[in-house]
Write a protein that holds these residues in place. Sequence first.
Motif, PDB file in Angstrom:
ATOM      1  N   GLY A 193       0.793  -1.226   0.000  1.00 47.44           N
ATOM      2  CA  GLY A 193       0.000   0.000   0.000  1.00 47.44           C
ATOM      3  C   GLY A 193       0.823   1.272   0.000  1.00 47.44           C
ATOM      4  O   GLY A 193       0.274   2.369  -0.028  1.00 47.44           O
ATOM      5  N   HIS A 194       2.150   1.150  -0.011  1.00 46.83           N
ATOM      6  CA  HIS A 194       2.992   2.344   0.060  1.00 46.83           C
ATOM      7  C   HIS A 194       2.899   3.203  -1.197  1.00 46.83           C
ATOM      8  O   HIS A 194       2.880   4.434  -1.095  1.00 46.83           O
ATOM      9  N   THR A 195       2.842   2.589  -2.370  1.00 47.70           N
ATOM     10  CA  THR A 195       2.738   3.379  -3.601  1.00 47.70           C
ATOM     11  C   THR A 195       1.426   4.154  -3.615  1.00 47.70           C
ATOM     12  O   THR A 195       1.406   5.372  -3.839  1.00 47.70           O
ATOM     13  N   LEU A 196       0.319   3.453  -3.374  1.00 50.57           N
ATOM     14  CA  LEU A 196      -0.980   4.120  -3.364  1.00 50.57           C
ATOM     15  C   LEU A 196      -1.072   5.137  -2.227  1.00 50.57           C
ATOM     16  O   LEU A 196      -1.667   6.199  -2.394  1.00 50.57           O
ATOM     17  N   GLY A 197      -0.463   4.830  -1.104  1.00 54.16           N
ATOM     18  CA  GLY A 197      -0.462   5.774   0.013  1.00 54.16           C
ATOM     19  C   GLY A 197       0.296   7.051  -0.310  1.00 54.16           C
ATOM     20  O   GLY A 197      -0.158   8.154   0.013  1.00 54.16           O
ATOM     21  N   GLU A 198       1.447   6.907  -0.943  1.00 51.12           N
ATOM     22  CA  GLU A 198       2.234   8.090  -1.320  1.00 51.12           C
ATOM     23  C   GLU A 198       1.503   8.925  -2.368  1.00 51.12           C
ATOM     24  O   GLU A 198       1.480  10.156  -2.297  1.00 51.12           O
ATOM     25  N   LEU A 199       0.896   8.252  -3.337  1.00 55.42           N
ATOM     26  CA  LEU A 199       0.150   8.975  -4.366  1.00 55.42           C
ATOM     27  C   LEU A 199      -1.072   9.665  -3.750  1.00 55.42           C
ATOM     28  O   LEU A 199      -1.366  10.822  -4.070  1.00 55.42           O
TER      29      LEU A 199
END
Length: 192
Positions: A162-168
């Motif tokens: 979930g880090h990519t979606l969280g950062e975006l």
Amino acid sequence: MDPRLRGDDVGHICGTCLRDPPAFDATIAAVDYAIPLDQLVLQLKFGARLALAPWFARQIRDAVLARPGLPLPDLLCPVPLGPGRLVERGFNQALEIARPLAAALGVACHPALALRTLDTPAQSGVAPSVRARNVRGAFAVEDPDLVEGRHVGLVDDVMTSGHTLGELAATFKRFGAARVTNFVFARTPPNR
């Protein structure tokens, strides 16, 4: 409604989300990232089986429709690939899913709204402990006026940590997004 919904886990909040709430407001996943469906994701992403993308979009649409009252986003934005990976692969699987999903939901798709400003290593090749750092500061918003006060839907093939979606999502929130919902085909089940 719980902000971290996943697949059929209505009302379920994982321990990680309780300890460290994500920037996104909700996640809708059509399936768990598990055998045999994980193989379809790999065929789309690495085998260029683009005909799978509309099917993925239909599965996501069905997951959305299974939740009456779920607010639809004002617009959809695929998770962008870095320039190097886009050249290497020749397509962005998230965009290939986002276009038919947008049509199915009656929502506008904005393919270039998010930009990947850092060409980071693929998250799948990075240790879980450094994934958040790997994507930190990797995104920008092309048209902030389009985002301010709106509900943005992020589209991707798989959600693992979930880090990519969280950062975006955090990037969109910095530019004034009122709400961010992830729409993914598959999700690695969170630790319970």
